[in-house]
Enzyme design. Structure first.
Site, PDB file in Angstrom:
ATOM      1  N   ASP A 167      -1.226  -3.639   9.844  1.00  0.00           N
ATOM      2  CA  ASP A 167      -2.612  -3.922   9.498  1.00  0.00           C
ATOM      3  C   ASP A 167      -3.451  -2.870  10.204  1.00  0.00           C
ATOM      4  OD1 ASP A 167      -4.108  -5.870   7.828  1.00  0.00           O
ATOM      5  OD2 ASP A 167      -5.369  -5.863   9.606  1.00  0.00           O
ATOM      6  N   SER A 168      -4.313  -2.252   9.453  1.00  0.00           N
ATOM      7  CA  SER A 168      -5.024  -1.105  10.007  1.00  0.00           C
ATOM      8  C   SER A 168      -6.392  -0.984   9.382  1.00  0.00           C
ATOM      9  CB  SER A 168      -4.198   0.163   9.750  1.00  0.00           C
ATOM     10  OG  SER A 168      -3.731   0.201   8.419  1.00  0.00           O
ATOM     11  N   ASN A 222       0.856  -1.179   0.000  1.00  0.00           N
ATOM     12  CA  ASN A 222       0.000   0.000   0.000  1.00  0.00           C
ATOM     13  C   ASN A 222       0.907   1.250   0.000  1.00  0.00           C
ATOM     14  OD1 ASN A 222      -1.354   2.280   1.208  1.00  0.00           O
ATOM     15  ND2 ASN A 222      -2.995   0.915   1.864  1.00  0.00           N
ATOM     16  N   LYS A 270      -0.689  14.927  10.361  1.00  0.00           N
ATOM     17  CA  LYS A 270      -1.267  13.588  10.540  1.00  0.00           C
ATOM     18  C   LYS A 270      -0.302  12.729  11.361  1.00  0.00           C
ATOM     19  CE  LYS A 270      -3.004   9.465   8.238  1.00  0.00           C
ATOM     20  NZ  LYS A 270      -3.157   8.672   7.021  1.00  0.00           N
TER      21      LYS A 270
HETATM   22  P1  IMP Z   1      -4.909  -3.460   5.270  1.00  0.00           P
HETATM   23  O1  IMP Z   1      -4.222  -3.146   6.571  1.00  0.00           O
HETATM   24  O2  IMP Z   1      -3.957  -3.810   4.187  1.00  0.00           O
HETATM   25  O3  IMP Z   1      -6.008  -4.452   5.461  1.00  0.00           O
HETATM   26  O4  IMP Z   1      -5.578  -2.107   4.756  1.00  0.00           O
HETATM   27  C1  IMP Z   1      -6.027  -1.161   5.644  1.00  0.00           C
HETATM   28  C2  IMP Z   1      -6.984  -0.213   4.980  1.00  0.00           C
HETATM   29  O5  IMP Z   1      -7.499   0.632   6.013  1.00  0.00           O
HETATM   30  C3  IMP Z   1      -6.328   0.715   3.990  1.00  0.00           C
HETATM   31  O6  IMP Z   1      -6.410   0.257   2.677  1.00  0.00           O
HETATM   32  C4  IMP Z   1      -7.165   1.970   4.164  1.00  0.00           C
HETATM   33  O7  IMP Z   1      -8.319   1.849   3.429  1.00  0.00           O
HETATM   34  C5  IMP Z   1      -7.555   1.950   5.604  1.00  0.00           C
HETATM   35  N1  IMP Z   1      -6.602   2.760   6.365  1.00  0.00           N
HETATM   36  C6  IMP Z   1      -5.635   2.329   7.194  1.00  0.00           C
HETATM   37  N2  IMP Z   1      -4.914   3.347   7.675  1.00  0.00           N
HETATM   38  C7  IMP Z   1      -5.439   4.452   7.115  1.00  0.00           C
HETATM   39  C8  IMP Z   1      -5.087   5.828   7.212  1.00  0.00           C
HETATM   40  O8  IMP Z   1      -4.117   6.254   7.873  1.00  0.00           O
HETATM   41  N3  IMP Z   1      -5.856   6.648   6.496  1.00  0.00           N
HETATM   42  C9  IMP Z   1      -6.899   6.242   5.734  1.00  0.00           C
HETATM   43  N4  IMP Z   1      -7.250   4.986   5.584  1.00  0.00           N
HETATM   44  C10 IMP Z   1      -6.513   4.088   6.284  1.00  0.00           C
END
Ligand code: IMP
Length: 200
Positions: A74-75, A15, A180
């Site tokens: 992971d977020s 990402n 941020k």
């Molecule tokens: P994953 O951790 O790859 O499952 O993806 C986490 C998803 O959460 C990201 O694609 C974003 O859509 C969202 N996300 C996580 N952190 C942020 C942030 O700091 N800002 C905006 N969206 C976030």
């Protein structure tokens, strides 16, 4: 806690938004951040139901494949009135095309369906540092705030245009990266990682 010495650290994410933020946070340290994509590492499927489970799965896979320590993030966005959704499915709500305008519209529609006036939400981030020998450590951060529609701002990534952190009146996408950085779930998790693994 095992310390991370000077050298390479794989950032186990594909990402670009996360990668930029993590690289910025790591810059002041004697660590060479190498993106998983630059090493041609696969992106494992996120089969777990928790942020911690998915962070560990991604960090473990990258550490094993590269023979280097790896840090995964992971977020996601957890909306109170939606029972914590989209949560670990935040990326998936944007679909194959990673269409976050659509994902944000989906959140707005779900809140309208719920008929709620509670627009509170939080961003959650779990970082996992995994070593090639199997050792792992987890660090968690979160930031509380409220959702606001329509989306505003063109900085940041993902759901940033609809998230207004508590005590502020601009969305994350209307803030400079440094603003941020001072508030975010990722920065809070990262500060714990620094204190445990990088500080002397
Ligand atoms: P994953 O951790 O790859 O499952 O993806 C986490 C998803 O959460 C990201 O694609 C974003 O859509 C969202 N996300 C996580 N952190 C942020 C942030 O700091 N800002 C905006 N969206 C976030």
């Amino acid at each position: 806690m095992r310390k991370l010495g000077p050298g390479k650290l794989v950032i186990a994410t594909h990402n670009a938004g996360k990668l930029n933020e993590i690289k910025g946070m790591i810059e002041p340290f004697q660590i060479e951040a190498v993106a998983a994509g630059a090493l041609d590492l696969d992106e494992p499927e996120e089969t777990e139901k928790t942020f911690a489970g998915n962070a560990a799965l991604k960090a473990r896979a990258a550490a094993r494949a590269s023979g280097l320590p790896a840090l995964a993030d992971d977020s996601g966005l957890a909306v109170t009135a939606l029972g914590g959704a989209p949560g670990v499915y935040s990326a998936r709500w944007a679909g194959e095309k990673k269409d976050f305008a659509a994902a944000m519209a989906k959140v707005e529609a779900a809140l309208a369906d719920a008929g709620t006036e509670d627009f509170s939400a939080r961003f959650v981030c779990v970082l996992c540092l995994a070593w090639p020998d199997g050792e792992e450590a987890l660090f968690e951060g979160e930031v509380k705030g409220a959702l606001r529609f329509p989306p505003r701002g063109d900085k940041g990534f993902g759901y940033d245009p609809i998230f207004v952190p508590e005590g502020h009146d601009r969305s994350f996408a209307e803030m400079e990266a440094s603003e941020k950085r001072a508030l975010s779930h990722r920065a809070r998790a990262f500060d714990q990682f620094i204190a445990a693994c990088l500080a002397p």
